[in-house]
Write a protein that holds these residues in place. Structure first.
Motif, PDB file in Angstrom:
ATOM      1  N   ARG A 230       0.825  -1.218   0.000  1.00  0.00           N
ATOM      2  CA  ARG A 230       0.000   0.000   0.000  1.00  0.00           C
ATOM      3  C   ARG A 230       0.851   1.257   0.000  1.00  0.00           C
ATOM      4  O   ARG A 230       0.389   2.331  -0.333  1.00  0.00           O
ATOM      5  CB  ARG A 230      -0.934   0.000   1.202  1.00  0.00           C
ATOM      6  CG  ARG A 230      -2.023  -1.062   1.095  1.00  0.00           C
ATOM      7  CD  ARG A 230      -2.776  -1.149   2.348  1.00  0.00           C
ATOM      8  NE  ARG A 230      -1.860  -1.729   3.342  1.00  0.00           N
ATOM      9  CZ  ARG A 230      -2.221  -2.095   4.549  1.00  0.00           C
ATOM     10  NH1 ARG A 230      -3.446  -1.914   4.954  1.00  0.00           N
ATOM     11  NH2 ARG A 230      -1.348  -2.622   5.376  1.00  0.00           N
ATOM     12  N   LYS A 231       2.121   1.124   0.356  1.00  0.00           N
ATOM     13  CA  LYS A 231       3.006   2.281   0.360  1.00  0.00           C
ATOM     14  C   LYS A 231       3.645   2.513  -1.002  1.00  0.00           C
ATOM     15  O   LYS A 231       4.277   3.537  -1.230  1.00  0.00           O
ATOM     16  CB  LYS A 231       4.079   2.102   1.427  1.00  0.00           C
ATOM     17  CG  LYS A 231       3.499   2.140   2.817  1.00  0.00           C
ATOM     18  CD  LYS A 231       4.551   2.034   3.866  1.00  0.00           C
ATOM     19  CE  LYS A 231       3.903   2.167   5.241  1.00  0.00           C
ATOM     20  NZ  LYS A 231       4.888   2.161   6.313  1.00  0.00           N
TER      21      LYS A 231
ATOM     22  N   VAL B 203       9.892   9.913   0.882  1.00  0.00           N
ATOM     23  CA  VAL B 203       9.433   9.122  -0.259  1.00  0.00           C
ATOM     24  C   VAL B 203      10.672   8.644  -1.006  1.00  0.00           C
ATOM     25  O   VAL B 203      11.493   9.451  -1.433  1.00  0.00           O
ATOM     26  CB  VAL B 203       8.524   9.945  -1.195  1.00  0.00           C
ATOM     27  CG1 VAL B 203       8.123   9.120  -2.407  1.00  0.00           C
ATOM     28  CG2 VAL B 203       7.296  10.425  -0.452  1.00  0.00           C
TER      29      VAL B 203
ATOM     30  N   LYS C 178       6.218   5.581  -0.408  1.00  0.00           N
ATOM     31  CA  LYS C 178       6.094   6.468   0.749  1.00  0.00           C
ATOM     32  C   LYS C 178       6.435   5.690   2.013  1.00  0.00           C
ATOM     33  O   LYS C 178       5.646   4.877   2.491  1.00  0.00           O
ATOM     34  CB  LYS C 178       4.677   7.033   0.833  1.00  0.00           C
ATOM     35  CG  LYS C 178       4.539   8.106   1.859  1.00  0.00           C
ATOM     36  CD  LYS C 178       3.201   8.771   1.761  1.00  0.00           C
ATOM     37  CE  LYS C 178       3.146   9.945   2.708  1.00  0.00           C
ATOM     38  NZ  LYS C 178       1.910  10.682   2.578  1.00  0.00           N
TER      39      LYS C 178
ATOM     40  N   GLU D   1       0.470   4.766  -9.717  1.00  0.00           N
ATOM     41  CA  GLU D   1      -0.819   5.342 -10.098  1.00  0.00           C
ATOM     42  C   GLU D   1      -1.661   4.343 -10.882  1.00  0.00           C
ATOM     43  O   GLU D   1      -2.868   4.263 -10.710  1.00  0.00           O
ATOM     44  CB  GLU D   1      -0.607   6.619 -10.904  1.00  0.00           C
ATOM     45  CG  GLU D   1      -0.073   7.742 -10.046  1.00  0.00           C
ATOM     46  CD  GLU D   1       0.127   9.011 -10.826  1.00  0.00           C
ATOM     47  OE1 GLU D   1      -0.378   9.111 -11.962  1.00  0.00           O
ATOM     48  OE2 GLU D   1       0.805   9.901 -10.313  1.00  0.00           O
TER      49      GLU D   1
ATOM     50  N   GLN E  74       3.382   3.715  -4.415  1.00  0.00           N
ATOM     51  CA  GLN E  74       2.433   4.657  -5.012  1.00  0.00           C
ATOM     52  C   GLN E  74       2.456   4.562  -6.530  1.00  0.00           C
ATOM     53  O   GLN E  74       2.890   5.484  -7.219  1.00  0.00           O
ATOM     54  CB  GLN E  74       2.753   6.063  -4.537  1.00  0.00           C
ATOM     55  CG  GLN E  74       2.603   6.193  -3.041  1.00  0.00           C
ATOM     56  CD  GLN E  74       2.952   7.566  -2.536  1.00  0.00           C
ATOM     57  OE1 GLN E  74       3.885   8.193  -3.030  1.00  0.00           O
ATOM     58  NE2 GLN E  74       2.207   8.025  -1.558  1.00  0.00           N
TER      59      GLN E  74
END
Length: 152
Positions: free
Chosen positions: A112-113, A137, A131, A117, A115
């Motif tokens: 889930r970290k 990041v 992240k 898109e 990122q």
């Protein structure tokens, strides 16, 4: 309703901040999960004490995240996929695929970290942000390559 945040809450505020939120949000989300306390004098003193301890904890977490980010930027993630005649992928590369590859290399990153898109659907090299902390990041290089199938 005014509440004091006990933890960092995304898009709301940092630990120790006094924020004004909707009554239902505080009653149904923040207070039951112990993310916030009602803003009164007694709680302000408790939170001030916790905030000082929290700042030290936050600094340690951020330092650890920055060190981990440096390690991740040097990681070489190569994901092989079957391709068609025009180098179009069968399927795509998702955050779960990247997380699995990182896990195989000894990195623990919650998918889930990652990122991403949208899933990667082309061959090539991509930069994927991860992240690790609210202020840190990491930029991970991911290369999607064609899977070499054994010739018979």
């Amino acid at each position: 309703m005014e509440v004091i945040l006990r933890e960092h809450v995304e898009n709301l505020g940092r630990r120790g901040e006094v924020v004004k939120v909707a009554d239902g949000y505080a009653r149904n989300f923040l207070l039951p999960r112990k993310l916030a306390l009602l803003a009164n004098q007694a709680n302000m003193k408790i939170v001030e004490r916790q905030r000082k301890i929290g700042e030290v904890k936050e600094l340690a977490e951020r330092s650890a995240a920055e060190a981990y980010a440096v390690r991740l930027t040097h990681a070489d993630v190569v994901i092989a996929r079957r391709v068609g005649e025009n180098e179009t992928l069968y399927g795509s590369v998702t955050a779960a695929d990247i997380g699995d590859d990182l896990k195989a290399k000894g990195f623990e990153v919650d998918k889930r970290k990652i990122q991403l898109e949208e899933p990667l659907k082309q061959l090539g090299e991509f930069t994927v942000p991860i992240k690790l902390h609210s202020d840190v990041v990491a930029q991970l290089r991911v290369r999607v390559a064609a899977l070499e199938e054994p010739k018979e």
